[in-house]
Every structure is written in structure tokens, then in C-alpha cells.
Design an enzyme around this catalytic site. Structure first.
Site, PDB file in Angstrom:
ATOM      1  N   HIS A 278      -2.905   2.580   8.454  1.00  0.00           N
ATOM      2  CA  HIS A 278      -3.925   1.779   7.765  1.00  0.00           C
ATOM      3  C   HIS A 278      -4.138   0.502   8.554  1.00  0.00           C
ATOM      4  O   HIS A 278      -3.171  -0.152   8.971  1.00  0.00           O
ATOM      5  CB  HIS A 278      -3.472   1.449   6.344  1.00  0.00           C
ATOM      6  CG  HIS A 278      -4.320   0.432   5.649  1.00  0.00           C
ATOM      7  ND1 HIS A 278      -5.687   0.560   5.527  1.00  0.00           N
ATOM      8  CD2 HIS A 278      -4.002  -0.744   5.046  1.00  0.00           C
ATOM      9  CE1 HIS A 278      -6.177  -0.479   4.868  1.00  0.00           C
ATOM     10  NE2 HIS A 278      -5.171  -1.291   4.575  1.00  0.00           N
TER      11      HIS A 278
ATOM     12  N   TYR B 110     -10.216  22.267  21.808  1.00  0.00           N
ATOM     13  CA  TYR B 110     -10.484  21.189  22.758  1.00  0.00           C
ATOM     14  C   TYR B 110      -9.183  20.495  23.153  1.00  0.00           C
ATOM     15  O   TYR B 110      -8.372  20.115  22.298  1.00  0.00           O
ATOM     16  CB  TYR B 110     -11.452  20.187  22.140  1.00  0.00           C
ATOM     17  CG  TYR B 110     -11.733  18.984  23.007  1.00  0.00           C
ATOM     18  CD1 TYR B 110     -12.660  19.061  24.043  1.00  0.00           C
ATOM     19  CD2 TYR B 110     -11.070  17.778  22.796  1.00  0.00           C
ATOM     20  CE1 TYR B 110     -12.921  17.952  24.849  1.00  0.00           C
ATOM     21  CE2 TYR B 110     -11.329  16.676  23.584  1.00  0.00           C
ATOM     22  CZ  TYR B 110     -12.240  16.767  24.610  1.00  0.00           C
ATOM     23  OH  TYR B 110     -12.500  15.678  25.402  1.00  0.00           O
TER      24      TYR B 110
ATOM     25  N   HIS C  12      -7.117  -2.988   9.295  1.00  0.00           N
ATOM     26  CA  HIS C  12      -8.334  -3.729   8.969  1.00  0.00           C
ATOM     27  C   HIS C  12      -9.120  -3.940  10.264  1.00  0.00           C
ATOM     28  O   HIS C  12      -9.448  -5.073  10.632  1.00  0.00           O
ATOM     29  CB  HIS C  12      -7.999  -5.070   8.327  1.00  0.00           C
ATOM     30  CG  HIS C  12      -7.338  -4.951   6.996  1.00  0.00           C
ATOM     31  ND1 HIS C  12      -7.007  -6.049   6.229  1.00  0.00           N
ATOM     32  CD2 HIS C  12      -6.932  -3.868   6.282  1.00  0.00           C
ATOM     33  CE1 HIS C  12      -6.422  -5.642   5.096  1.00  0.00           C
ATOM     34  NE2 HIS C  12      -6.367  -4.325   5.127  1.00  0.00           N
TER      35      HIS C  12
ATOM     36  N   TYR D   2     -21.396  13.445  17.936  1.00  0.00           N
ATOM     37  CA  TYR D   2     -20.579  14.637  17.680  1.00  0.00           C
ATOM     38  C   TYR D   2     -19.092  14.327  17.555  1.00  0.00           C
ATOM     39  O   TYR D   2     -18.337  15.067  16.904  1.00  0.00           O
ATOM     40  CB  TYR D   2     -20.810  15.700  18.754  1.00  0.00           C
ATOM     41  CG  TYR D   2     -20.194  15.413  20.105  1.00  0.00           C
ATOM     42  CD1 TYR D   2     -18.889  15.805  20.390  1.00  0.00           C
ATOM     43  CD2 TYR D   2     -20.929  14.777  21.097  1.00  0.00           C
ATOM     44  CE1 TYR D   2     -18.319  15.553  21.624  1.00  0.00           C
ATOM     45  CE2 TYR D   2     -20.371  14.528  22.335  1.00  0.00           C
ATOM     46  CZ  TYR D   2     -19.064  14.908  22.595  1.00  0.00           C
ATOM     47  OH  TYR D   2     -18.504  14.647  23.824  1.00  0.00           O
TER      48      TYR D   2
ATOM     49  N   GLU E 203       0.812  -1.224   0.000  1.00  0.00           N
ATOM     50  CA  GLU E 203       0.000   0.000   0.000  1.00  0.00           C
ATOM     51  C   GLU E 203       0.845   1.274   0.000  1.00  0.00           C
ATOM     52  O   GLU E 203       0.341   2.353   0.321  1.00  0.00           O
ATOM     53  CB  GLU E 203      -0.939   0.006   1.212  1.00  0.00           C
ATOM     54  CG  GLU E 203      -1.852  -1.182   1.310  1.00  0.00           C
ATOM     55  CD  GLU E 203      -2.896  -1.256   0.209  1.00  0.00           C
ATOM     56  OE1 GLU E 203      -2.769  -0.545  -0.797  1.00  0.00           O
ATOM     57  OE2 GLU E 203      -3.848  -2.038   0.363  1.00  0.00           O
TER      58      GLU E 203
END
Length: 206
Positions: free
Chosen positions: A83, A199, A85, A104, A64
Site C-alpha cells: 500500500h 509474457y 500514497h 494495454y 491498515e
């Protein structure tokens, strides 16, 4: 990178050798090798890649590597690509379902939804194009019939967000068992996105 890769599997975020990590460096980017068990990795197994697609070292890079390279090329603020799975993200991806604004905290991924990119064969330029498009204005996306991608300023940020996205996917999947969740509207998500800009920003310890 090795510690993060092992942490992905130990936490259940990933299984076996299916995920991969990329990290921007001055010479290009580092990426985990293809098909190697994370527990057996040593620093020499991590592959240094150039943005022209060439690589150095004794190992073959992850299949990938294209979407790692292409994401890092178009997103200068991103230094790490993760990445995996993961179970619930991949479940939704196999249904070709994006994660909408049912909660949210979806805004932590950068927008009012976490998009699901169309399917393409793993390791292909087509998959990379789909991933880059799904990540536009976002920090995470799903890959149809495949898994998830998360980006961050560093590996720690990417891992933290990946855990959050997988948690959201699990919540959404569970909510779907009872029906279609009530979604927050775009106006409310815009408010949340603005609030997330500050935040967690704490003053330094004295």
C-alpha cells in the site's frame, strides 16, 4: 520487508511513513509497524499478526492491518500486499477516477481497468471491504482520497507492479490534460490479457 519499504520511499513510490507492507508467513502474516520511519526499522520492529487480529512483538501494527488480513484471507494466491500514497495514483484517487483501458499495460493489473474503491476512513472495516471488492479479479486498485494497493505472489512482484501502476497513473493523468484518451475495447483487452499469461516467461539459463 524493510528493504522493500525503504525502496518504496527512495523511488518516490511512497512518502514518509504513509505506506505499509504485508507478507504471508506460516503463522499468519508480517506487517510493517504503525508510524515508524523506514530508515530506522530493524527486524524486531516488524509485527507478526494472526488472522484473528491478534499480534506479537513490541510494536503496534500498521493501522491498515485489516485490509492486509482480509485480502490475504480471500486471495490464497497472494502472499504480499503493498500500500502506498504514490503521487499520481493518489491524484486520480482524489478524483475518484479508475484507470481505464487507455493503454494495454493496464492488463498487467489483471483486468481491463484498475478500479477505484469508494472512500472510507483509513484503518476501518469499511475500507477493507471496499478494497477487497475493488481487487476482485485484479492485482491492483486505487482507494478514493487515499492511495493504491497492489498484491503479488511475493514482495518483489508486488513492488514491480506498483511501479507499473504508478507509471500508468502518471500517463493517464497527463493524457487527461489534453482531453479524454481513446480507450481500447474489451475484446482487445481480452486478447492482451491472454497474451500476458505467457509474457516474460523465459526458459532457465543452461
Amino acid at each position: 520487508m524493510i528493504a522493500t519499504a525503504r525502496r518504496m520511499n527512495a523511488s518516490g513510490l511512497n512518502q514518509s511513513t504513509s505506506g505499509n507492507l504485508g507478507l504471508r508467513v506460516a503463522e499468519g502474516f508480517l506487517i510493517t509497524p504503525s508510524g515508524m520511519d523506514y530508515e530506522s526499522l530493524v527486524p524486531e520492529d516488524i509485527v507478526l499478526m494472526r488472522f484473528d487480529g491478534s499480534h506479537e512483538g513490541p510494536r503496534i501494527p500498521s493501522t491498515e492491518w485489516r485490509f492486509h488480513r482480509d485480502i490475504l484471507e480471500v486471495r490464497p494466491e497472494v502472499n504480499a500486499v503493498l500500500h502506498a500514497h504514490s503521487m499520481f495514483c493518489t491524484t486520480l484517487a482524489c478524483l475518484h477516477r479508475s484507470i481505464p483501458s487507455f493503454h494495454y499495460m493496464v492488463a498487467k493489473a489483471g483486468g481491463s481497468s484498475i478500479r477505484c474503491a469508494p472512500y472510507a476512513t483509513f484503518g476501518t472495516e469499511a475500507l477493507s471491504r471496499h478494497a477487497v471488492a475493488a481487487l476482485e479479479g485484479r492485482k491492483a486498485c486505487l482507494l478514493a482520497n487515499h492511495g493504491m494497493i497492489v498484491v503479488g505472489a511475493d514482495l518483489a512482484a508486488a513492488y514491480k507492479l506498483a511501479v507499473e501502476v504508478e507509471t500508468l497513473a502518471a500517463m493517464y493523468w497527463r493524457a487527461l490534460q489534453a482531453g479524454e484518451p481513446v480507450l481500447l475495447d474489451e475484446a482487445e483487452m481480452a486478447v492482451v490479457l491472454e497474451k500476458f499469461k505467457t509474457y516474460g516467461h523465459q526458459p532457465p539459463r543452461s
